[in-house]
Design an enzyme around this catalytic site. Structure first.
Site, PDB file in Angstrom:
ATOM      1  CG  ASN A 131       1.050  -8.668   8.737  1.00  0.00           C
ATOM      2  OD1 ASN A 131       1.779  -9.586   8.355  1.00  0.00           O
ATOM      3  ND2 ASN A 131       0.530  -7.782   7.907  1.00  0.00           N
ATOM      4  CD  GLU A 149       0.161  -8.101   3.937  1.00  0.00           C
ATOM      5  OE1 GLU A 149       0.410  -8.683   5.017  1.00  0.00           O
ATOM      6  OE2 GLU A 149       0.844  -7.159   3.531  1.00  0.00           O
ATOM      7  CG  HIS A 182       2.960 -11.037   5.541  1.00  0.00           C
ATOM      8  ND1 HIS A 182       3.115  -9.719   5.197  1.00  0.00           N
ATOM      9  CD2 HIS A 182       4.227 -11.526   5.620  1.00  0.00           C
ATOM     10  CE1 HIS A 182       4.397  -9.451   5.058  1.00  0.00           C
ATOM     11  NE2 HIS A 182       5.092 -10.522   5.318  1.00  0.00           N
ATOM     12  CG  ASP A 207       6.068 -12.708  -2.294  1.00  0.00           C
ATOM     13  OD1 ASP A 207       7.271 -12.889  -2.602  1.00  0.00           O
ATOM     14  OD2 ASP A 207       5.691 -12.598  -1.122  1.00  0.00           O
TER      15      ASP A 207
HETATM   16  P1  PGA Z   1      11.779 -10.655   6.640  1.00  0.00           P
HETATM   17  O1  PGA Z   1      10.346 -10.788   5.960  1.00  0.00           O
HETATM   18  O2  PGA Z   1      12.445 -11.955   6.444  1.00  0.00           O
HETATM   19  O3  PGA Z   1      12.431  -9.551   5.886  1.00  0.00           O
HETATM   20  O4  PGA Z   1      11.526 -10.324   8.072  1.00  0.00           O
HETATM   21  C1  PGA Z   1       9.608 -11.936   6.167  1.00  0.00           C
HETATM   22  C2  PGA Z   1       8.267 -11.788   5.502  1.00  0.00           C
HETATM   23  O5  PGA Z   1       7.725 -10.676   5.476  1.00  0.00           O
HETATM   24  O6  PGA Z   1       7.757 -12.794   5.023  1.00  0.00           O
END
Ligand code: PGA
Length: 245
Positions: A136, A143, A138, A67
């Site tokens: 959440n 999302e 994702h 992304d």
């Molecule tokens: P993080 O993010 O590794 O910074 O917790 C993970 C994500 O949002 O995919």
């Protein structure tokens, strides 16, 4: 699904880096689906260290990131392109022509999404997809929604993701509200999936994703339908999963 319990962040990072380096050693032309976020940083550090020792060679590998924020140029220090270069690509021998991220500056989302799906298809799909997981649930920027998105798409980030990502910016206002994300088709067609998680704030997301219903409201739950998923998580992140009770 294989669930591997790591002692701590360092242990999680080493175990995950072992699987990625094994993939590249066995198949030097591997197409790696790579991820940003805090969780993979230790994995990239470990891979850099093994590269420096001559243990792993990325010269023939391909990298396709999940992304990118919309509206940020690749040179913007907050862009995922910059993140990947600083934390990984600039320290290994990957060929820059084999490094792909969505173009956050392309305002025509239809064109950009079609282009990125073509990049994935032209490279024959992803051999090993590395994933973090959001609070959440994702994956990438897929999302919670009422449907699973198939192809690369433009997403409006949820409030919880914007809040979580504020730590990388001066304020929540500066966090881009839109991003391009690879869709579930490319993720689910990846030949192997490696999901990493650390810390108790990921515990609920892991439990709901792997031990509850498959629903687009819990995006990572779709991984229950994939035949080769390895989850490496520390004990805190696994604290709500039945296996560790
Ligand atoms: P993080 O993010 O590794 O910074 O917790 C993970 C994500 O949002 O995919």
């Amino acid at each position: 699904m294989r669930l591997i319990c790591a002692k701590n962040y360092q242990d999680m990072s080493r175990k995950a880096a072992n699987l990625i380096s094994a993939q590249v050693i066995l198949c030097p032309e591997s197409v790696l689906g790579l991820a940003t976020g805090s969780t993979p940083i230790g994995i990239y550090r470990q891979l850099i260290s093994w590269y420096e020792k001559g243990d792993v060679d990325f010269s023939k590998a391909v990298s396709i990131n999940l992304d990118e924020y919309c509206g940020l140029s690749p040179r913007d220090p907050q862009s995922y392109s910059c993140f990947m270069h600083q934390n990984f690509f600039d320290h290994i021998n990957i060929d820059p022509r084999r490094v792909y991220l969505p173009d956050g500056m392309q305002t025509n989302s239809t064109l950009e999404c079609a282009r990125y799906d073509r990049v994935i298809a032209d490279n024959g799909g992803i051999d090993l997809q590395l994933l973090g997981i959001g609070r959440n649930a994702h994956i990438g920027f897929n999302e919670p929604d009422d449907h699973f998105s198939k192809g690369t798409h433009q997403v409006a980030l949820t409030e919880s993701t914007i809040q979580a990502n504020t730590r990388f910016f001066q304020s929540a206002d500066e966090v881009p509200k839109l991003a391009y994300s690879v869709g579930m088709q490319a993720i689910m067609q990846a030949r192997k999936i490696l999901l990493v998680a650390c810390g108790e704030d990921k515990a609920e997301a892991l439990q709901r994703s792997f031990f509850g219903p498959v629903t687009p409201q819990i995006p990572a739950s779709i991984l229950q339908l994939h035949q080769d998923v390895t989850v490496i998580a520390d004990t805190a992140a696994l604290s709500l999963c039945p296996v560790t009770r």
